[in-house]
Design an enzyme around this catalytic site. Structure first.
Site, PDB file in Angstrom:
ATOM      1  N   CYS A  37       0.837  -1.211   0.000  1.00 54.26           N
ATOM      2  CA  CYS A  37       0.000   0.000   0.000  1.00 54.26           C
ATOM      3  C   CYS A  37       0.872   1.261   0.000  1.00 54.26           C
ATOM      4  O   CYS A  37       0.355   2.375  -0.086  1.00 54.26           O
ATOM      5  CB  CYS A  37      -0.925   0.024   1.204  1.00 54.26           C
ATOM      6  SG  CYS A  37      -1.958  -1.434   1.319  1.00 54.26           S
ATOM      7  N   ASP A  39       2.733   2.415   2.480  1.00 55.45           N
ATOM      8  CA  ASP A  39       2.919   3.042   3.798  1.00 55.45           C
ATOM      9  C   ASP A  39       3.057   1.973   4.882  1.00 55.45           C
ATOM     10  O   ASP A  39       2.183   1.110   4.983  1.00 55.45           O
ATOM     11  CB  ASP A  39       1.669   3.858   4.208  1.00 55.45           C
ATOM     12  CG  ASP A  39       1.465   5.101   3.376  1.00 55.45           C
ATOM     13  OD1 ASP A  39       2.314   5.983   3.436  1.00 55.45           O
ATOM     14  OD2 ASP A  39       0.438   5.156   2.676  1.00 55.45           O
ATOM     15  N   CYS A  63       5.391   8.168   2.122  1.00 58.16           N
ATOM     16  CA  CYS A  63       5.682   9.475   1.538  1.00 58.16           C
ATOM     17  C   CYS A  63       6.079  10.472   2.620  1.00 58.16           C
ATOM     18  O   CYS A  63       6.012  10.170   3.815  1.00 58.16           O
ATOM     19  CB  CYS A  63       4.460   9.980   0.779  1.00 58.16           C
ATOM     20  SG  CYS A  63       3.051  10.283   1.843  1.00 58.16           S
ATOM     21  N   CYS A 106      -2.474   9.356   5.631  1.00 55.27           N
ATOM     22  CA  CYS A 106      -1.231   9.318   6.421  1.00 55.27           C
ATOM     23  C   CYS A 106      -1.539   9.587   7.887  1.00 55.27           C
ATOM     24  O   CYS A 106      -0.967   8.956   8.779  1.00 55.27           O
ATOM     25  CB  CYS A 106      -0.245  10.367   5.922  1.00 55.27           C
ATOM     26  SG  CYS A 106       0.262  10.118   4.221  1.00 55.27           S
TER      27      CYS A 106
END
Lengths: 136, 405
Positions: A37, A39, A63, A106
């Site tokens: 995914c 992350d 990211c 996030c």
């Protein structure tokens, strides 16, 4: 895409990067997300017997916003009780870091990481070192 | 070095000063409409357009009249596919293409499918990105009217075996289109030897201006017909109406002329720089994987996966370097590149890929700087990566019980 100054600052100078030994009885470890995914966050909390978060460490694959979210959480969470930590909402992270809509996930992941780390600590506390082996 | 380094030449390229110089008079004193047949201004513009057609034709071994000007390769792809499907609808309704084509091909195919005008076969590729010509042969039915396969891929640089595919198309009497946007001017192109009937290309990938491109349309053996997608004054043999972009066309022509002159020496120099970059990076870092074909690839293309480091975060660390990431993490879906997926690259590695695109104006000094910066940032981000730590501890990441959303 332009990143906010706060995201850039956390990305360039991440706070509390690293790991505690998972074997320490007062450490709770949360690993959330998945490599496919894009992350993965690992958050570790050092929690006193009375339930105060004394220290935190993170490592994140993701990211810049994911790195910044986890870095910020380690700052935010220190000194809080586990109940206060559990109550942290992702929207707090979004506001602080000024995350755009595409980066909300996030902050969600960072909230999940807190909950996972606190739960791990509770499990270990209740079940002893056997329960700890599940993580990592 | 404090200036920015541009290493994203698959996205676009700067206009070569020689190209700009050729274009400039056509903005001001030589501003005529190439379709004005009755005065000197028009004749002057028409002569410039004719010269550009010759320059382009020479580069790809075509005839000048076989070049149709468009706004760019996306329009050329649309015109080729939609124009053929519409004109040859009595003959059949099947298209063969490849899963790793540019979106201008894939989305045009999808649009034609949605309208119920065609069925499309999307061929798979091998682990290096190459389509098997036998698969093309096997996919042909009596309804097949068009094969569309790109020359070189924009993400991974893999070059397709066009000669063999062209031979099959000729043998079966099926039209063969190629999106050669990344190849023209960088790789040898010969529409005769390759059996190409239609070919898309663009100026801004070869140091020409944006907003101008072309479609090669074979005039003999066979004479290819197209239904125009733009109605109007009947420009470009009726295939593409609209006042010609004379300045752009002059730029495209000059860019093709330069590309033809420089092709050999330039591709050698760019290949050498690319290998220098690859060797510097891979000798300093472990767990770096090349995406695409090791040899059969564009000289300027280097697509690497840096395991355990997410691509977008790496781009953020390389903020004074323009490269591009294979993962589209900014989209809400978090989908990694469909091209890498089609290669069989796992989503975990697809999220870690970076495309370096070297071009005419890159230097050895820039290559060394980029290599050094990449090595430093990857090392820093790996120290921050839980995956790198787990891999070093011997954790099996593939079978780890991830807490997925």
């Amino acid at each position: 895409m332009a990143y906010s100054d706060k995201v850039l600052d956390h990305y360039e100078n991440p706070r509390n990067v690293g790991s505690f030994s998972k074997d320490e009885p007062n450490v709770g470890t949360g690993i959330v997300g998945a490599p496919e995914c894009g992350d993965v966050m690992k958050l570790q909390l050092k929690i006193s017997a009375s339930g105060i978060i004394e220290d935190a460490r993170f490592k994140t694959f993701g990211c810049g916003s994911a790195i910044a979210s986890s870095s910020y959480v380690t700052e935010l969470i220190k000194g809080k009780t586990i109940d206060e930590a559990y109550a942290i909402k992702n929207t707090q992270i979004v506001e602080e870091l000024k995350l755009p809509p595409v980066k909300i996930h996030c902050s969600v992941l960072a909230e999940d990481a807190i909950k996972a780390a606190v739960s791990d600590w509770k499990t270990r506390k209740a079940g002893g070192p056997e329960a700890a082996k599940k993580v990592g | 070095m404090t200036r920015l380094v541009y290493m994203d030449n698959h996205a676009t390229t700067p206009v070569d000063p020689r190209v700009l110089e050729a274009m400039l008079p056509y903005f001001t004193e030589k501003f005529g409409n190439a379709a004005s047949r009755n005065h000197a201004f028009g004749w002057e513009a028409e002569a410039a357009v004719d010269r550009a057609r010759e320059q382009i034709a020479k580069l790809i071994n075509a005839k000048a009249k076989e070049i149709i000007f468009t706004s760019g390769a996306t329009e050329s792809d649309n015109l080729a596919l939609k124009g053929v499907v519409e004109f040859y609808k009595e003959k059949g309704n099947h298209i063969i293409t490849v899963a790793t084509e540019h979106k201008a091909i894939l989305d045009t195919c999808k649009a034609l499918e949605r309208k119920g005008l065609v069925t499309v076969t999307y061929l798979p590729i091998d682990e290096c990105g190459v389509v098997n010509p036998d698969d093309v042969r096997k996919a042909i039915t009596d309804k097949t009217i068009l094969i569309s396969i790109m020359q070189a891929n924009n993400e991974i640089g893999t070059i397709q075996p066009l000669h063999e595919i062209g031979k099959i198309a000729k043998e079966k009497g099926i039209l063969f289109h190629s999106d050669a946007t990344q190849g023209v001017g960088k790789l040898p192109v010969d529409v005769e030897a390759m059996g190409i009937d239609l070919m898309s290309f663009s100026a801004h990938k070869i140091y020409g201006p944006k907003g101008i491109g072309g479609l090669y349309v074979r005039a003999r053996n066979p004479r290819v017909r197209l239904a125009a997608q733009m109605d109007g004054g009947g420009h470009e043999r009726g295939m593409r109406s609209g006042t010609l972009n004379v300045t752009g066309i002059v730029g495209l022509g000059k860019a093709c002329e330069l590309a033809g002159e420089l092709l050999e020496s330039e591709s050698e120099r760019i290949l050498r720089m690319r290998e220098r970059l690859r060797q510097k990076i891979t000798s300093a870092l472990d767990e770096v994987y090349l995406n695409g074909h090791p040899m059969q690839r564009l000289p300027g293309n280097l697509n690497l996966s840096f395991a355990f480091v997410e691509g977008e975060s790496l781009l953020m660390g390389l903020k004074d370097i323009a490269v591009s990431s294979g993962s589209a993490c900014t989209s809400a879906t978090l989908e990694p590149s469909y091209v890498l997926r089609a290669l069989g690259v796992g989503d975990d590695l697809a999220h870690t890929s970076i495309r370096f695109g070297l071009g005419r104006f890159n230097t050895d000094e820039e290559v060394d700087y980029v290599a050094e910066r990449v090595i430093r940032e990857v090392t820093r981000l790996r120290e921050m990566s839980p995956l790198y730590e787990m891999a070093k501890e011997g954790v099996d990441l593939k079978n780890f019980n991830w807490a997925r959303d």
